[in-house]
Design an enzyme around this catalytic site. Structure first.
Site, PDB file in Angstrom:
ATOM      1  N   LYS A  64       0.809  -1.215   0.000  1.00  0.00           N
ATOM      2  CA  LYS A  64       0.000   0.000   0.000  1.00  0.00           C
ATOM      3  C   LYS A  64       0.850   1.276   0.000  1.00  0.00           C
ATOM      4  CE  LYS A  64      -4.360  -1.558   0.410  1.00  0.00           C
ATOM      5  NZ  LYS A  64      -5.478  -1.143  -0.456  1.00  0.00           N
ATOM      6  N   GLU A  68      -9.334 -13.950  -3.498  1.00  0.00           N
ATOM      7  CA  GLU A  68     -10.074 -13.262  -2.451  1.00  0.00           C
ATOM      8  C   GLU A  68     -10.661 -14.272  -1.468  1.00  0.00           C
ATOM      9  OE1 GLU A  68     -13.142 -10.947  -4.305  1.00  0.00           O
ATOM     10  OE2 GLU A  68     -13.981 -12.670  -5.372  1.00  0.00           O
ATOM     11  N   ASP A 112     -17.003 -10.912  -3.923  1.00  0.00           N
ATOM     12  CA  ASP A 112     -17.618  -9.933  -4.821  1.00  0.00           C
ATOM     13  C   ASP A 112     -16.845  -9.801  -6.130  1.00  0.00           C
ATOM     14  OD1 ASP A 112     -15.870  -7.068  -4.294  1.00  0.00           O
ATOM     15  OD2 ASP A 112     -15.764  -8.622  -2.767  1.00  0.00           O
ATOM     16  N   SER A 155       1.242  -9.640  -0.120  1.00  0.00           N
ATOM     17  CA  SER A 155       0.886  -8.224  -0.103  1.00  0.00           C
ATOM     18  C   SER A 155       1.231  -7.485   1.177  1.00  0.00           C
ATOM     19  CB  SER A 155      -0.604  -8.056  -0.401  1.00  0.00           C
ATOM     20  OG  SER A 155      -1.384  -8.676   0.604  1.00  0.00           O
ATOM     21  N   GLY A 159     -15.922 -13.434   0.946  1.00  0.00           N
ATOM     22  CA  GLY A 159     -16.042 -12.121   0.304  1.00  0.00           C
ATOM     23  C   GLY A 159     -15.727 -12.195  -1.163  1.00  0.00           C
ATOM     24  N   SER A 203      -8.996  -0.064   6.627  1.00  0.00           N
ATOM     25  CA  SER A 203      -8.986  -0.941   7.798  1.00  0.00           C
ATOM     26  C   SER A 203      -7.595  -1.081   8.387  1.00  0.00           C
ATOM     27  CB  SER A 203      -9.513  -2.338   7.427  1.00  0.00           C
ATOM     28  OG  SER A 203      -8.650  -2.954   6.485  1.00  0.00           O
TER      29      SER A 203
END
Length: 348
Positions: free
Chosen positions: A75, A226, A232, A326, A230, A100
């Site tokens: 990030k 994922e 999506d 990650s 979750g 988060s």
């Protein structure tokens, strides 16, 4: 304070933003520019190999260790790139983000390095270690309830009231470009790959990885990974539209997103081979593997790509497979409990 969006007519859930064909998407040139901005600031994280992992899977695995990035996750790349791209007036007013944990820390650190004030909207149940690090980097924390409040609307309201520039965790062109530099470095170091597995929350890292792969390894099959709870992203890819789900309950706190973004989805859709899901117990198994065999601390979300690659081993015998780890920001007490639990029998 809870806020709402109009309901999706299919699911009855708050609708995700529609993909706007007029929106300008980032491209590979944007990733290269981000790499220039990050040169000498972000760590060029190592790509590690494991004979044990290769023997376990029958593939040649290349682990890009973003858990060793500044502030402990990929990030930082997108956050720094986004703030560095702001003009002087925007920098003087400050920035705001919702997260988060990892994006929160990344924005706080990048802002400090660039002399910019940062406000971070964080869920009240964010991991204590990530909250403490965010505050330690100088971020002002505003709490919300992830199960009743709309974090995006809350952040937008605060941005309007305070005159701040909002930098979302994934649906932002400069954030996507910055995240893509991790895959760029991987391809630059090891050359073309047969497959690349990337964790998926809102899609910033996966979309950025697609931009790098399209230019540097167009034959590489890119997969998103994922949490099973979750999915999506998987639903969206298969439906051909952005699908919204309820907030998932998973140990992968960095992937507790409800929908992809209007920038990330079209990039993901055009190149990603598939999006696969993994169970929480598979994440724990991967965490334990990295701790025991490679002496690496990898958080649950950071293990999504590895768990997916391990599960797909039969399809990639003898092939060169990249795996993006990650992040490594995890509460140590929770981490110890997870990896100390008896390992469940592996499903086939």
């Amino acid at each position: 304070m809870a806020t709402t969006r109009a309901a999706d007519p299919t699911t009855g859930l708050p609708a995700a933003p529609a993909t706007d064909p007029a929106v300008t998407l980032p491209d590979y040139d944007a990733v290269r520019l981000a790499a220039t901005r990050l040169d000498g600031v972000a760590h060029r994280t190592p790509v590690l190999r494991s004979a044990t992992a290769d023997a376990r899977t029958g593939a040649q695995l290349f682990f890009k260790c973003e858990n060793l990035q500044r502030m402990g996750a990929f990030k930082f790349r997108g956050a720094y790139n986004a703030i560095a791209a702001l003009d002087d007036a925007q920098r003087r007013r400050g920035v705001i983000a919702f997260s988060s944990g990892n994006h929160a820390q990344a924005i706080a650190l990048a802002a400090r390095l660039l002399g910019v004030a940062a406000t971070i909207v964080m869920p009240s149940d964010a991991p204590a270690a990530k909250r403490a690090a965010t505050a330690g980097y100088g971020g002002e924390i505003v709490e919300y309830d992830r199960f009743s409040d709309d974090r995006e609307e809350l952040t937008k309201r605060l941005a309007r009231e305070r005159g701040l520039t909002m930098i979302p965790p994934y649906d932002h062109a400069e954030v996507i470009a910055g995240q893509g530099t991790a895959a760029l470095e991987l391809f630059d170091e090891v050359g073309p790959l047969d497959a690349l597995f990337v964790c998926l929350g809102g899609g910033g890292l996966l979309a950025g990885s697609v931009l790098a792969a399209e230019a540097m390894a167009p034959e590489c099959a890119v997969y998103g990974a994922e949490p099973q709870a979750g999915d999506d992203g998987r639903q969206s890819l298969h439906a051909g539209r952005i699908v919204t789900i309820p907030v998932p309950k998973t140990i992968a706190d960095g992937a507790m997103t409800t929908h992809l973004g209007e920038l990330t989805f079209p990039i993901i859709r055009r190149h990603v081979r598939d999006i696969v899901t993994v169970r929480d117990e598979q994440l724990i198994d991967a965490m334990r593997f990295f701790a025991e065999r490679m002496k690496l601390v990898v958080e649950p979300t950071g293990c999504l790509a590895a768990a997916a690659a391990f599960a797909a081993a039969a399809d990639w015998q003898g092939k060169r497979v990249g795996v993006l780890l990650s992040g490594g920001n995890v509460d140590l007490a929770a981490y110890a409990r997870l990896i100390a639990a008896p390992a469940p029998a592996r499903r086939t």
